[in-house]
Design a protein around this motif. Sequence first.
Motif, PDB file in Angstrom:
ATOM      1  N   VAL A 183       0.912  -0.990   0.028  1.00 23.23           N
ATOM      2  CA  VAL A 183      -0.010   0.113  -0.012  1.00 23.23           C
ATOM      3  C   VAL A 183       1.038   1.325   0.007  1.00 23.23           C
ATOM      4  O   VAL A 183       1.756   1.227   0.952  1.00 23.23           O
ATOM      5  N   ASP A 244     -14.926   6.803   9.940  1.00 22.84           N
ATOM      6  CA  ASP A 244     -14.316   8.156  10.176  1.00 22.84           C
ATOM      7  C   ASP A 244     -15.120   9.154   9.586  1.00 22.84           C
ATOM      8  O   ASP A 244     -15.130   9.065   8.467  1.00 22.84           O
ATOM      9  N   GLY A 296      -3.000   4.115  -2.165  1.00 21.73           N
ATOM     10  CA  GLY A 296      -3.481   3.831  -0.751  1.00 21.73           C
ATOM     11  C   GLY A 296      -4.883   4.544  -0.520  1.00 21.73           C
ATOM     12  O   GLY A 296      -5.701   3.899   0.249  1.00 21.73           O
TER      13      GLY A 296
HETATM   14  N1  MTE Z   1      -9.531   5.220   4.999  1.00 24.96           N
HETATM   15  C1  MTE Z   1     -10.370   5.946   5.865  1.00 24.96           C
HETATM   16  N2  MTE Z   1     -11.496   5.512   6.314  1.00 24.96           N
HETATM   17  N3  MTE Z   1      -9.618   7.115   6.288  1.00 24.96           N
HETATM   18  C2  MTE Z   1      -8.638   7.647   5.824  1.00 24.96           C
HETATM   19  O1  MTE Z   1      -7.936   8.723   6.145  1.00 24.96           O
HETATM   20  N4  MTE Z   1      -6.776   7.453   4.084  1.00 24.96           N
HETATM   21  C3  MTE Z   1      -6.335   6.576   3.035  1.00 24.96           C
HETATM   22  C4  MTE Z   1      -6.377   5.144   2.948  1.00 24.96           C
HETATM   23  N5  MTE Z   1      -7.801   4.983   3.536  1.00 24.96           N
HETATM   24  C5  MTE Z   1      -7.864   6.993   4.930  1.00 24.96           C
HETATM   25  C6  MTE Z   1      -8.352   5.670   4.417  1.00 24.96           C
HETATM   26  C7  MTE Z   1      -5.001   7.064   2.412  1.00 24.96           C
HETATM   27  S1  MTE Z   1      -4.848   8.533   1.899  1.00 24.96           S
HETATM   28  C8  MTE Z   1      -3.995   6.364   2.434  1.00 24.96           C
HETATM   29  S2  MTE Z   1      -2.418   6.504   1.827  1.00 24.96           S
HETATM   30  C9  MTE Z   1      -3.994   4.812   3.228  1.00 24.96           C
HETATM   31  O2  MTE Z   1      -5.459   4.675   3.762  1.00 24.96           O
HETATM   32  C10 MTE Z   1      -2.974   4.726   4.192  1.00 24.96           C
HETATM   33  O3  MTE Z   1      -3.236   3.393   4.823  1.00 24.96           O
HETATM   34  P1  MTE Z   1      -2.350   2.922   6.299  1.00 24.96           P
HETATM   35  O4  MTE Z   1      -2.321   4.401   7.199  1.00 24.96           O
HETATM   36  O5  MTE Z   1      -2.806   1.942   6.484  1.00 24.96           O
HETATM   37  O6  MTE Z   1      -0.920   2.809   5.704  1.00 24.96           O
END
Ligand code: MTE
Length: 471
Positions: A183, A244, A296
């Motif tokens: 990721v 969230d 991600g």
């Molecule tokens: N999912 C949720 N619900 N909220 C978030 O802020 N961030 C995203 C994604 N999924 C996010 C999310 C982003 S921008 C990324 S790069 C990845 O989660 C990061 O995953 P990690 O924190 O497990 O490395």
Amino acid sequence: REDLPTYTLEEVLQHTTMEKRIWVTYGQGVYDITDFIPQHPGGSEKISMAAGSSVEPFWMLYGVHKNPNVLAILEKYRIGNLSPAEAAEATANMEDPYARDPIRHPALKPSSKKPFNAEPPPTLLTESFVTPVDLFYVRNHLPVPEISENDYKLEIHFQGKDYSFSLDDLKTKFEQVTVTATVMCAGNRRGEMTEIKPVKGLNWGHAAIGNATWSGPRLSDILRYIGVKENDPSIQHIQFEGLDHDVSNVPYGASIPFNKAIDPKGDVVLAYEMNGEVLSKDHGFPIRAVVPGTVGARNVKWLGRIIVSDVESDSHWQQNDYKGFNPSVDWDTVDFSKSPAIQELPVISAICSPDSGSVVKLNSNSSLNMKGYAWSGGGRRIVRVDVTADSGKTWHSANITAQDSSKEPHHWGWSLWSIDLPIPQGVREVELWAKAVDSAYNTQPETFANIWNLRGVLGNAYHRIRVQVAS
Ligand code: MTE
Ligand code: HEM
């Protein structure tokens, strides 16, 4: 600032529409932000929520604002002051929405604490093929939601009906699979892009990436279970919503193309385990969508709802962020509707060891050990990593030291590489470059100059570091 007029909270509250102009307060300052609204990187809807009042409760949620850049922008719009007593009243009773976030490993270096965004030291990344959970970068946009395992329900909306699955349903009703997938944040290596020109976004180094094993049911099996047909032309996108959410209850959201979701070989997993451990709070407990080969941002954590749809998610993060633009597009000319949302990521590599700027000792044969990672989106395998110590006069191919054994084009995990690179005799300082080639023979662009973009995403130019050679 004393020369400016003093306003009351009551007066500020009169300014909540474009016609009457939009005013907000921050600390003791009163600001007319009407002209900034269309340029706001977080969207005009969000910023308008603070109209007539303080921006502070929102900025507690969106910690990106607590930096000198943002305050400098705000100061340009200052029109007056509140009295000290009223300034205190404006922010009374504010609770920190991040107070219940989990405790993190101190080795993760935060670029923002609220929301929490942090990466490990890059030298640790190449120590193991699977990145330890506590050292895996974290990218949160909002506070980590508190979810009880027993109350958890995954809702799926399909053709006017809602389906609901408990955690137990997800663990027992479907075949359970384990997928190795990397990721990576679209902003990984943004720090190097900002050396060309500043961008708006967190200043990531090259460790906003990690490789893990993810276990749970396949999304494609769950979709089929509720009656979704692979060839249904009315379905184009699968939308995800996190649990969230922001002050107005808007959740984090994203979507992926239907083809990726319904293809069993797309390996999209609703994971409850990461590296064989229960998913941690920061990485999406109790369920996260893992979309291998995809940026991600679409790997939605704390997954609460799936919507089977003919359209993409209308979330800010799908529509107005995580998109690429040409280097001449700026915040005055950008039209987010003109660029597609990033899905598969382009090929990337980075040198993790030695550390940039360090003093290195050469081996007895005048070579230098270098290690790094390389990865490409869409399941494309890394076929080669080329490195040079003389600005490209001579290239050497590194040894791929670890790679997952999946078949093409389902190569979701990264490759680690290593080489003892010959260093010209007598040099005191050397610049090391790395570039990777994937199975479609895509390679990395030479420099950041021509791939710069205002959001600082897709930063995959050759990785270049300088080190001093110890005598
Ligand atoms: N999912 C949720 N619900 N909220 C978030 O802020 N961030 C995203 C994604 N999924 C996010 C999310 C982003 S921008 C990324 S790069 C990845 O989660 C990061 O995953 P990690 O924190 O497990 O490395
Ligand atoms: C992002 C400025 C108010 C929500 C940003 C960014 C800037 C900015 C410069 C980009 C930051 C970065 O990514 O580095 C301002 C200014 C404001 C203001 C000058 C003055 C009033 C608000 C308000 C809200 C808000 C009131 C919410 C209600 C957001 C969101 C983002 C953002 C959601 C995107 C965050 C992300 O990418 O995770 N803002 N902002 N902003 N802003 Fe604001």
